[in-house]
Design an enzyme around this catalytic site. Structure first.
Site, short mmCIF file in Angstrom:
data_model
loop_
_atom_site.label_atom_id
_atom_site.label_comp_id
_atom_site.label_asym_id
_atom_site.label_seq_id
_atom_site.Cartn_x
_atom_site.Cartn_y
_atom_site.Cartn_z
N HIS A 51 12.17 73.00 77.77
CA HIS A 51 13.10 72.05 77.15
C HIS A 51 14.39 72.79 76.84
O HIS A 51 14.42 73.63 75.95
CB HIS A 51 12.48 71.47 75.88
CG HIS A 51 13.43 70.57 75.14
ND1 HIS A 51 13.85 69.37 75.65
CD2 HIS A 51 14.08 70.73 73.96
CE1 HIS A 51 14.70 68.81 74.80
NE2 HIS A 51 14.86 69.61 73.77
N ASP A 53 18.02 72.66 75.64
CA ASP A 53 19.07 71.89 74.95
C ASP A 53 20.44 72.23 75.51
O ASP A 53 20.80 73.40 75.61
CB ASP A 53 19.05 72.22 73.46
CG ASP A 53 17.83 71.63 72.78
OD1 ASP A 53 17.62 70.42 72.90
OD2 ASP A 53 17.08 72.40 72.14
N ASP A 175 12.47 65.09 72.97
CA ASP A 175 12.94 65.65 71.69
C ASP A 175 13.80 64.72 70.84
O ASP A 175 13.89 64.94 69.63
CB ASP A 175 13.70 66.96 71.96
CG ASP A 175 13.88 67.82 70.71
OD1 ASP A 175 13.09 67.64 69.76
OD2 ASP A 175 14.79 68.66 70.68
N HIS A 423 21.20 65.32 72.63
CA HIS A 423 20.61 64.96 71.34
C HIS A 423 20.87 65.98 70.23
O HIS A 423 20.37 65.80 69.12
CB HIS A 423 19.11 64.66 71.48
CG HIS A 423 18.30 65.80 72.03
ND1 HIS A 423 18.07 65.94 73.38
CD2 HIS A 423 17.67 66.83 71.44
CE1 HIS A 423 17.33 67.01 73.59
NE2 HIS A 423 17.08 67.58 72.42
ZN ZN Z 1 16.10 69.38 72.10
#
Ligand code: ZN
Length: 1025
Positions: A51, A53, A175, A423
């Site tokens: 994941h 970001d 997420d 996000h």
């Molecule tokens: Zn995230």
């Protein structure tokens, strides 16, 4: 192993070697490329994933390269470098990749031979793109326009490089902090077969685990769009990480599988025991014999061997137990392979029609603070989307070619906007340094696009051969600061209207003089009014250096999808006949009530206190008792170690009391409040405190009142964080119901202290009733047929906490971190370091229930697609200018119907295997209304597009999916059955997929739009010039 040898040969022979096909010739990606499962057993789908970001604690570039590892150990380039050889070595291994902002950076750095190998892995389904957006976007504070765009650019990258095998089948929002129904609807329209996410309210999750309803059919637009908006949706069992004990990244602490039984630490039996327990724990909460295990987490797999080596062993020893009667089968898999098995199970799933907001992770941890966090960044993202759409439209209408460099310039802003939807970006949950990086990226993109707008004006404006002068832009008009209008006695204002219908718009320009003449596009003088800038605007630190003491205000009527030019000149001393005076009237203790009134509405203020008392809709003869004030909550402090010690932070909103506070014991605004009355605009300037001020603005022909607030610096000398709200209190009886939009589109009904799908135990009576207000909130009193609607200019949080009330959080300044990762209190200090001052507007409408939709739908469109102002400073008269240049121009032959929004007009590479040479464009048209919202505007509507635009004719149109990566005629989605479906012959049939038949367009290319429908077309054009 043979793949590895081939790969080596590629590295040796480099670019001059002809590419060799190391993979099977026909692509086998998609559901047919999944590893086999074993019927009758519990199949555990191990999904290796990372994941990543797109900015959070570090910037997107720092994450990519692995810089600043003292902040967080994370380097995306190493993840891809490390995973690819693992996949090459073993055809059974799988990996998914999600964030295209990162993948595109890595791809640019690869050799042709490596790209060839990666294409092979994708073609065989061993490397699979999931979601495929530029980022994994936030769902609360994002606008649908930007969500669609950020997916379109991710999809476009994948399509160009990986063709159909790069088309993601599954959406993956593991997420984001709560989930929007509109997002589900958009995903369904993009052609996704399913959605998985990680976070849902803890009570909802407990309940769903008990009921075995973690997986469901989510109806994204039950009233308007029906089945095309339905999406199979699964909530993951352990967020997006592995079950306890199975984390084998270098940054994890779990024991590896130690399988040499001659060694002291041999642990295979213990690992198997843990495995069996974890499988059985999960299996009892899900419906099928298939389980998904997310084997990875944030920025994992930078040394993929540690993960894959242990997963290999896990699979080996677990499956070996089958010989002794175990019914557990492990396999390398992907979310789409797991989804395929759920589909094949042929079950009837429960359905859901509401959304997953707000998200609470425990009783006092409601993630509703981020609805408002970094409110200035949220505004900037919204404005920049506006600017990007203007640029894309003008680039298309002017038919700019690549030689103008426009594609490159626009890409910079497109990608910056894509990153900003992440996000931890527009959500406001990133570190301060990263927030500055996002803003800088947007500003750079805007600078690049200003060149495109100049090029477009260069083509569209001239009547002959003379080129127009260079356009300048003012980005601080919202705080009455603009060097062009302040430093020039004579200048031209050009207004581009990105809406394809005429728009009435009030221009407000910061100026130094007191009298101006304004000439319109037809050479006639325009009525003007000069209004003193209030002391509260003057105090905004970001205005430093601004000379303006006044705002020049005048009404305009703008061309649909075109520009209009105004000629402005300071008239030293002598007042033009068309200039209206502004009278300033201070309020005093003895003042009678003050009324701001035009022909549509009237606002009455208490003459002594300056507070709003009532509002009237004069046409409908509706009157409302209403007050409005600023109040604040003290933020809960705490160390977050237990639920009761949860602090308010960037994610969480937790007031320390169940009531808000006003600024003094008796609200009185008389000291600084005054009225500025005039023909074109009337204003009431209110001061609630030295740091919370407001101007209520009523324009001559407006059906709304604008409440322009200026809040900050929020004082923190008392060492207490504060969260400021604007609160409207009325006599409406809304019986606990209120309405908010989802991502700027459909309206969702909210009910205080209630959730549709479980019995809520409300532990936070304020925060637990907050919802994202992306564009509007309203309350209704059905008995008296009155609706109060408030639109905003950026995403905010709010709700109706008591009957008759609407509150909207406008600013927050906090001194504690909420221990959810960001590691900083949300304490923005602004350009002078003393505390950020934020300005914004609320637009307030009062009308009947049946008339309100047409007001808020149109105004919402005018806010997110606001006119774009630019300036030239030629010392020339109207008569000279108009000989050389058009003063008004429209890109459409006729305005679009009132209920149709031109969502996208841009140059587009096309969906063929190679970028098309025939320069196709992308066109999206949208019906702006929901079913039954308006007696006439909610009806289906036809638009003939062939002869719509002035600079080109449309010769053909191919309908695409919403994400523009597939002709709609080729879309097949997995078919699902929900428990509330009526058995029909078609649902009984064993065809597992649904094929979409776009309705054929007739000769004049007439498009029919049903309520809330968006239709996406690749259009071929013929230049008219
Ligand atoms: Zn995230």
């Amino acid at each position: 192993m043979n793949y590895f040898i081939y790969l080596l040969s590629f590295f040796i022979c480099s670019a001059q070697c002809a590419p060799q096909n190391v993979f099977s010739s026909a692509p086998t990606c998609g559901y047919s490329s999944c590893n086999p499962v074993k019927d009758g057993m519990i199949n555990v789908h191990l999904v290796p994933h990372t994941h990543d970001d797109v900015g959070w604690l570090k910037t997107v570039d720092q994450y990519y390269y692995g810089d600043k590892n003292d902040i967080q150990i994370a380097g995306v380039q190493y993840i891809l470098d490390s995973v690819i050889p693992q996949l090459i070595n073993d055809p059974s291994k799988r990996f998914i990749y999600v964030e295209i902002a990162f993948f595109a950076r890595w791809w640019r750095e690869q050799t042709d031979s490596m790209r060839h190998v990666v294409k092979g892995l994708v073609a065989e389904g061993r490397l699979e793109f999931i979601l495929g957006g530029w980022c994994m976007n936030d769902e609360a504070s994002t606008h649908y326009n930007a969500i669609i765009d950020q997916h379109t650019i991710g999809f476009e990258f994948l399509r160009q490089n990986f063709k159909d095998c790069g088309r993601p089948r599954v959406a993956w929002q593991i997420d984001p902090f709560g989930h929007s129904r509109e997002q589900a609807s958009l995903f369904a329209q993009m052609g996704f077969d399913g959605l998985f996410f990680g976070r849902l309210d803890y009570e909802d999750k407990d309940n769903r685990l008990k009921q075995k309803t973690m997986e469901m059919i989510w109806k994204g637009s039950p009233k308007n769009l029906g089945s095309v908006s339905e999406l199979f949706t699964g909530a993951l069992y352990s967020g997006y990480g592995p079950p306890g004990g199975f984390c084998w990244d270098t940054i994890c602490g779990d024991s590896p599988v130690m399988d040499d039984d001659r060694l002291h630490d041999y642990n295979v039996p213990a690992v198997m025991q843990n495995l069996v327990k974890a499988v059985n724990d999960q299996a009892k909460h899900y419906q099928t014999k298939h389980l998904i295990w997310t084997m990875g987490s944030d920025f994992q797999y930078s040394n993929a061997n540690t993960w894959f080596k242990n997963l290999d062993k896990l699979i080996k020893y677990a499956n070996a137990m089958q010989a002794n009667g175990s019914n557990i089968n492990l396999l390398y898999s992907t979310p789409s392979c797991y989804l395929d098995q759920l589909n094949k199970a042929g079950l009837k799933w429960t359905s859901k029609e509401d959304d997953f907001f707000p998200y609470a992770s425990r009783g006092h941890s409601y993630w509703t603070g981020y609805f408002t966090s970094r409110t200035a960044l949220k505004y900037y993202v919204r404005r920049t989307n506006n600017f990007l759409q203007v640029t894309k439209q003008m680039d298309a209408l002017a038919l700019l070619e690549d030689t103008d460099n426009s594609t490159y310039n626009i890409v910079i802003l497109r990608e910056a906007m894509g990153v900003a939807q992440h996000h931890d970006a527009v959500s406001g949950t990133e570190k301060q340094a990263v927030a500055y990086d996002y803003a800088t990226r947007l500003a750079n993109g805007v600078n690049e696009c200003e060149k495109v707008i100049n090029d477009a004006y260069g083509k569209l404006m001239p009547l002959g051969s003379q080129k127009p002068p260079s356009h300048q832009f003012c980005t601080l008009l919202n705080i009455s600061s603009c060097s062009v209008t302040e430093n020039n006695k004579m200048f031209q204002l050009h207004i581009y209207n990105p809406i394809a219908r005429p728009v009435e718009y009030y221009v407000k320009l910061p100026v130094v003089g007191k009298t101006y003449s304004v000439i319109g596009p037809d050479g006639k003088a325009i009525e003007t009014q000069v209004v003193p800038i209030s002391p509260d605007t003057m105090r905004i630190p970001e205005r430093s250096g601004s000379l303006a003491k006044h705002d020049l205000v005048f009404p305009t009527t703008l061309q649909p999808l075109g520009f209009t030019t105004y000629f402005i000149q300071m008239t030293a001393g002598k007042k033009a006949k068309t200039g209206h005076e502004t009278k300033t009237l201070p309020l005093s203790a003895t003042s009678a009530n003050v009324v701001l009134q035009n022909k549509y509405i009237s606002l009455t203020f208490d003459g002594q206190s300056g507070m709003l008392m009532s509002m009237q809709n004069l046409e409908k003869e509706i009157s409302l008792t209403i007050s409005q004030e600023f109040r604040f909550y003290f933020s809960q402090a705490g160390n977050n170690s237990k639920d009761e010690f949860q602090a308010s932070g960037a994610y969480i909103f937790r007031p320390n009391d169940t009531q808000s506070y006003n600024f003094s014991s008796s609200p009185s605004l008389t000291t600084k409040s005054y009225v500025q009355a005039g023909q074109i605009v009337q204003e009431l300037v209110q001061s609630f405190s030295p740091w919370a001020t407001q101007t209520v603005i009523l324009y001559e022909n407006a059906r709304f009142a604008e409440f322009q607030w200026t809040v900050g610096p929020i004082p923190i000398d008392d060492k207490l964080g504060k969260e400021v709200i604007s609160k409207f209190t009325t006599d409406l009886k809304n019986n606990g119901f209120y309405y908010t939009d989802a991502n700027g589109r459909e309206i969702l009904e909210r009910r205080r202290d209630h959730r549709d799908t479980w019995a809520l135990n409300q532990s936070e009576p304020i925060s637990g009733n907050y919802y994202p207000i992306n564009s509007r909130i309203f309350i209704q009193d059905q008995k008296v047929n009155k609706q109060l609607t408030i639109l905003n200019d950026r995403s905010q949080g709010g709700g109706s906490i008591q009957d008759g009330e609407i509150e909207i959080m406008v600013h927050r300044r906090l001194l504690h971190d909420d221990s959810l990762g960001v590691g900083e209190p949300l304490n923005e200090t602004g350009s002078d370091g003393k505390g950020l001052v934020v300005r914004g507007s609320h637009y307030v409408f009062l009308d009947t229930l049946e008339a309100s939709a047409s007001l808020h739908r149109e105004k919402a469109e005018e806010l997110f697609m606001a006119p774009q102002l630019s300036f030239t400073t030629e010392q020339t008269k109207y008569s000279d200018w108009s000989k050389n240049f058009r003063t008004t121009w429209s890109g459409v032959k006729q305005a679009l119907p009132r209920n149709v929004h031109l969502l996208t007009l841009e140059q587009f590479a096309g969906t063929g295997p190679e970028p098309s040479e025939s320069q196709p464009f992308l066109l999206r048209l949208e019906h702006m209304y929901e079913i039954d919202e308006d007696a006439t505007l909610s009806k289906p509507v036809n638009v003939s597009i062939q002869d719509l635009f002035t600079t080109f004719e449309i010769t053909s149109a191919t309908e695409l999916t919403l994400g523009a990566n597939l002709p709609l005629s080729q879309l097949e989605r997995l078919k699902w059955m929900s428990a509330d479906d009526v058995d029909t012959e078609s649902t009984k049939a064993h065809d597992p997929s649904l094929k979409f038949k776009p309705s054929q367009l007739n000769d004049s290319l007439t498009v029919t739009l049903k309520p809330m429908q968006i239709r996406t077309f690749q259009i071929e054009i013929k230049n008219r010039q």
